[in-house]
Design a protein around this motif. Structure first.
Motif, mmCIF file in Angstrom:
data_model
loop_
_atom_site.group_PDB
_atom_site.id
_atom_site.type_symbol
_atom_site.label_atom_id
_atom_site.label_comp_id
_atom_site.label_asym_id
_atom_site.label_seq_id
_atom_site.Cartn_x
_atom_site.Cartn_y
_atom_site.Cartn_z
ATOM 1 N N GLY A 267 -4.042 -3.719 -3.527
ATOM 2 C CA GLY A 267 -4.185 -3.134 -2.193
ATOM 3 C C GLY A 267 -5.653 -2.974 -1.878
ATOM 4 O O GLY A 267 -6.515 -3.313 -2.688
ATOM 5 N N LYS A 268 -5.926 -2.427 -0.709
ATOM 6 C CA LYS A 268 -7.311 -2.241 -0.309
ATOM 7 C C LYS A 268 -8.016 -1.310 -1.295
ATOM 8 O O LYS A 268 -7.484 -0.279 -1.671
ATOM 9 C CB LYS A 268 -7.334 -1.622 1.087
ATOM 10 C CG LYS A 268 -8.701 -1.505 1.690
ATOM 11 C CD LYS A 268 -8.568 -1.023 3.139
ATOM 12 C CE LYS A 268 -9.914 -0.695 3.729
ATOM 13 N NZ LYS A 268 -10.364 0.670 3.425
ATOM 14 N N ALA B 249 -7.226 -9.075 -1.792
ATOM 15 C CA ALA B 249 -6.652 -7.834 -1.272
ATOM 16 C C ALA B 249 -5.431 -8.135 -0.410
ATOM 17 O O ALA B 249 -5.397 -9.125 0.311
ATOM 18 C CB ALA B 249 -7.691 -7.069 -0.465
ATOM 19 N N LEU B 250 -4.439 -7.277 -0.507
ATOM 20 C CA LEU B 250 -3.231 -7.389 0.317
ATOM 21 C C LEU B 250 -3.364 -6.439 1.506
ATOM 22 O O LEU B 250 -4.266 -5.606 1.528
ATOM 23 C CB LEU B 250 -2.017 -7.012 -0.531
ATOM 24 C CG LEU B 250 -1.653 -8.023 -1.615
ATOM 25 C CD1 LEU B 250 -0.669 -7.415 -2.595
ATOM 26 C CD2 LEU B 250 -1.066 -9.271 -0.986
ATOM 27 N N PRO B 251 -2.430 -6.530 2.496
ATOM 28 C CA PRO B 251 -2.487 -5.598 3.621
ATOM 29 C C PRO B 251 -2.464 -4.147 3.144
ATOM 30 O O PRO B 251 -1.950 -3.854 2.063
ATOM 31 C CB PRO B 251 -1.208 -5.903 4.397
ATOM 32 C CG PRO B 251 -0.803 -7.264 3.985
ATOM 33 C CD PRO B 251 -1.360 -7.501 2.631
ATOM 34 N N ALA B 252 -3.033 -3.271 3.965
ATOM 35 C CA ALA B 252 -3.198 -1.884 3.527
ATOM 36 C C ALA B 252 -1.865 -1.166 3.302
ATOM 37 O O ALA B 252 -1.778 -0.309 2.445
ATOM 38 C CB ALA B 252 -4.035 -1.125 4.553
ATOM 39 N N GLN C 58 2.823 -4.591 0.935
ATOM 40 C CA GLN C 58 2.496 -5.105 -0.391
ATOM 41 C C GLN C 58 3.766 -5.328 -1.197
ATOM 42 O O GLN C 58 3.922 -6.347 -1.864
ATOM 43 C CB GLN C 58 1.583 -4.116 -1.121
ATOM 44 C CG GLN C 58 0.213 -4.004 -0.468
ATOM 45 C CD GLN C 58 -0.602 -2.871 -1.060
ATOM 46 O OE1 GLN C 58 -0.456 -2.527 -2.221
ATOM 47 N NE2 GLN C 58 -1.462 -2.272 -0.260
ATOM 48 N N HIS C 59 4.663 -4.364 -1.113
ATOM 49 C CA HIS C 59 5.943 -4.491 -1.818
ATOM 50 C C HIS C 59 6.650 -5.756 -1.355
ATOM 51 O O HIS C 59 7.149 -6.553 -2.145
ATOM 52 C CB HIS C 59 6.796 -3.257 -1.539
ATOM 53 C CG HIS C 59 8.108 -3.245 -2.266
ATOM 54 N ND1 HIS C 59 9.300 -3.483 -1.624
ATOM 55 C CD2 HIS C 59 8.414 -3.054 -3.565
ATOM 56 C CE1 HIS C 59 10.278 -3.418 -2.514
ATOM 57 N NE2 HIS C 59 9.772 -3.156 -3.697
ATOM 58 N N GLN C 60 6.664 -5.953 -0.048
ATOM 59 C CA GLN C 60 7.315 -7.132 0.530
ATOM 60 C C GLN C 60 6.666 -8.424 0.029
ATOM 61 O O GLN C 60 7.351 -9.380 -0.325
ATOM 62 C CB GLN C 60 7.218 -7.040 2.044
ATOM 63 C CG GLN C 60 7.963 -8.124 2.756
ATOM 64 C CD GLN C 60 7.796 -7.998 4.256
ATOM 65 O OE1 GLN C 60 7.319 -6.979 4.753
ATOM 66 N NE2 GLN C 60 8.169 -9.017 4.995
ATOM 67 N N PHE C 61 5.345 -8.430 -0.030
ATOM 68 C CA PHE C 61 4.642 -9.623 -0.511
ATOM 69 C C PHE C 61 5.069 -9.958 -1.937
ATOM 70 O O PHE C 61 5.405 -11.094 -2.257
ATOM 71 C CB PHE C 61 3.120 -9.394 -0.461
ATOM 72 C CG PHE C 61 2.335 -10.492 -1.132
ATOM 73 C CD1 PHE C 61 1.961 -11.619 -0.423
ATOM 74 C CD2 PHE C 61 1.998 -10.409 -2.479
ATOM 75 C CE1 PHE C 61 1.265 -12.645 -1.040
ATOM 76 C CE2 PHE C 61 1.302 -11.428 -3.108
ATOM 77 C CZ PHE C 61 0.943 -12.550 -2.388
#
Lengths: 283, 443
Positions: B59-60, B88-91, B96-99
């Protein structure tokens, strides 16, 4: 014949692409919806229409369905009425017409998530400008009654400009001589509106309705950011429910079933409007 | 279709006669499909120079990303054969879980190391998406970490992630106001109500006690703290015990905070962390429940409450012990990773005392290793972090079960219904009990 044949070759590439990116996933979702597939249970088996039967007993589904319907009907009706009024207003010639039209478009130009965040602050009980302006202390997003209406209001604010633009375009193609002729014949404003403007605007209105109804029915990001479906699921729409089931709880089977239902509903809505539209054009 | 027939060929513009455009169309199609086909045929580039590249998804990073990059460079300098790409993944945690879900379900090997919220580890372990990391922390070294995170990363006796940094719910209070009216930080919830009510009488512009009550994961974190501090729980030895008298009393107390005692403004039922942090930060609340991150923001030069606040553990019900909900992030390794050994070295490095200390000093991430809270540098430079030791020691993970994400989806709307007055706490917990039992019974 030659034309048609050649036309076929022209559209083939896009058809191939379309079938890869839309038809294949669609069939896959249908297939998933007939499965009991729970990633965390390591379960993946065919169960026929069991998911659809469970749907009929699922209170949360009906709650989401009811919320979606309420949201769609309220927001589309308000947007159409308001959009029509604004379109009629800015269709007149006045100074700074271009500027006003550009300003009207601003809400539409703001990304949905950004505007939802913005409205979350506007609705804030404590810091929100809305309560400040109204001089009240209403907990907009916290009360089960206000929350869904707050979402409707945000959507109206955001997408009315879209309606305005389409309707203005429709108004502009109405020939000026029609108004003049009507006036010569002694028609009043109301007559002109109901006998000339509305009938000629009908195809555009139907197009607006198709776009808006489909969008409103599938509403996800705006409400998800604004309330997350709360309080107590009073603003949970079908798309939000499907998202939660699919990606937060990983029930791919049942989640797909919900997605299929949303798809069937939007498909039904589209067919209904297209029927209306084809009839309307013949008039 | 019928209409087009009527139009003769001559009506078409010149370019329709050119088959060039058909060719062009197909070339574009081919170009678009090429990467797909290529992806099926070829494997990843076999870097000939013996270099391994591992990808770290997270995460960020709070604060300056350059500081974090420096830490990675330190690793690369010591491991000349490994390069680390950090992405980095979306905040938002949900995204993030979905990714991870989409990519791991698709058996993606595009990333090797992933950072996970404390509630995901059992779920990902159960699905077989994570590499068993038990060998990274030998049995006798496990008590170097706080017990809460250790419990959260253990599934069926094996360890599937290494605790990276830790978080826990805290009670923030206005020290100046408490001193002014001769109160001390409350030990019990009832004391908190009393203190808040008497100070609110004299300072009508401040709210008594604010917390996070919107329907989202944070609400569950809040409610569990009341359950636990009244001796209640959600699961006990695999049995669902959410509908207990203790929990009903605790949830009723939360409702009473708003309705009966009126020390909590109704706005909390839509509040997440940041709005409460803003209210407290502008000096308009006496007490706030929040995570440790808020502390540094309150200490900034322009903060209205700088030097006026204190932090303590959360209160409890009389005779029971206080409990904070555990938060924080853990590092795991993708089961489908092509370079698990290099990934293990990287995880080991990032969770080492040295790296955790660096992260605590530069970014403010709270270490998961107990020994660091006795570290002289850390105590000198980050006294606040060091003072949280006791709270982290007793922080409790949310129910450690692969089905947590299903369970929380049941709890969130029920808790929200109780707080917004749609259901009584009894009804809400009764429904939650039935639904959670159904989830656990499905296996």
């Amino acid at each position: 014949m030659r034309d048609e044949e050649r036309g076929r070759w022209f559209v083939m590439p896009s058809l191939v692409l379309l079938s890869i990116v839309t038809i294949y996933p669609l069939i896959y979702v249908l297939y998933l919806s007939l499965q009991r597939r729970l990633l965390i249970f390591d379960v993946s088996r065919f169960i026929g229409i069991d998911n659809y039967l469970f749907l009929l007993k699922d209170d949360r589904f009906f709650n989401a369905f009811k919320n979606t319907l309420y949201f769609t009907i309220m927001s589309v009706t308000l947007e159409l009425l308001l959009g029509l009024a604004i379109a009629l207003l800015i269709n007149r010639s006045f100074r700074m017409k271009g500027l006003i039209r550009a300003i009207v478009l601003i809400p539409w130009a703001i990304p949905t998530v950004v505007s939802a965040k913005m409205w979350e602050w506007i609705y804030n009980t404590d810091f929100g400008i809305l309560n400040y302006l109204l001089g009240v202390k209403i907990n907009w997003l916290g009360s089960p009654f206000w929350a869904i209406n707050a979402a409707v209001f945000m959507d109206v604010w955001k997408t009315t400009p879209f309606v305005v633009i389409l309707l203005t375009a429709g108004l502009q193609v109405i020939p000026k001589d029609l108004y003049q002729a009507a006036r010569v014949d002694g028609a009043g404003r109301w007559d002109i509106f109901t006998r000339i403007v509305l009938p000629l605007l009908k195809p555009v209105i139907l197009v607006v309705l198709i776009f808006r109804t489909l969008d409103a029915f599938r509403v996800f990001d705006a409400i998800y950011v604004l309330t997350g479906g709360g309080p107590a699921n009073t603003t949970e729409t079908l798309s939000i429910y499907a998202y939660k089931v699919l990606f937060q709880t990983l029930q791919f089977g049942y989640g797909s079933t919900l997605a299929v239902v949303v798809f069937l509903c939007t498909g039904g809505i589209s067919i209904f409007y297209i029927r209306l539209l084809s009839r309307g054009v013949k008039l | 279709m019928k209409k087009t027939k009527k139009i003769s060929t001559t009506a078409y513009p010149w370019y329709t006669d050119h088959y060039l455009f058909v060719v062009l169309g197909y070339s574009v199609l081919l170009l678009l499909l090429l990467p797909l086909l290529a992806g099926c045929v070829s494997k990843k580039e076999p870097s000939g120079d013996g270099m391994t590249t591992i990808v770290f998804k997270h995460g960020k990073i709070a604060g300056d990303p350059a500081l974090f990059r420096k830490l990675i460079e330190r690793f690369e300098a010591r491991n000349q054969d490994i390069k680390v790409k950090d992405e980095a993944l979306p905040a938002s945690t949900d995204e993030q879980h979905q990714f991870y879900v989409i990519n791991l379900e698709g058996k993606s090997s595009d990333f090797d190391v992933l950072s996970m919220d404390v509630i995901w580890v059992p779920e990902f372990a159960r699905t077989g998406w994570l590499r068993d990391l038990s060998t990274l922390i030998p049995k006798d070294k496990r008590d170097e970490f706080f017990p809460g995170p250790m419990q959260a990363v253990t599934y069926k006796g094996s360890i599937y992630a290494i605790p990276w940094y830790i978080d826990a719910g805290l009670l923030y209070y206005r020290k100046d106001l408490l001193d002014k009216y001769g109160f001390s930080p409350p030990k019990t919830w009832q004391e908190l109500v009393k203190t808040a009510r008497s100070i609110m009488e004299k300072e009508p512009q401040v709210y008594g006690f604010i917390w996070q009550g919107k329907q989202y994961e944070g609400l569950v974190c809040n409610v569990l703290e009341y359950f636990w501090s009244n001796g209640g729980d959600v699961l006990k030895n695999g049995r669902v015990v959410i509908n207990s008298p203790e929990n009903i009393e605790a949830l009723q107390f939360m409702v009473d905070l708003i309705r009966k005692y009126k020390v909590t403004p109704p706005l909390v039922v839509t509040a997440i962390e940041e709005p409460t942090r803003h209210i407290f930060g502008s000096g308009r609340a006496l007490f706030m429940r929040n995570w440790p991150y808020a502390w540094n923001i309150f200490q900034r030069e322009d903060s209205a409450v700088r030097g006026k606040i204190g932090v303590s553990r959360l209160p409890s019900f009389p005779g029971k012990s206080s409990a904070s909900t555990l938060g924080g992030w853990q590092l795991g390794i993708n089961r489908y990773s092509k370079n698990p050994k290099a990934a293990e070295r990287f995880v080991k490095f990032l969770t080492s005392p040295e790296s955790q200390k660096t992260l605590a000093l530069t970014i403010g991430y709270k270490p998961t290793r107990k020994s660091l809270y006795r570290d002289a540098d850390l105590i000198a430079q980050q006294p606040f972090i060091a003072s949280l030791y006791d709270i982290f020691m007793t922080a409790r993970p949310r129910p450690v079960t692969p089905y947590y994400m299903l369970i929380t989806q049941v709890m969130q709307p029920e808790f929200s219904a109780a707080l917004s007055g749609i259901k009584t706490p009894e009804d809400a917990l009764k429904t939650a009990q039935i639904q959670i039992e159904r989830i656990l019974g499905a296996e």
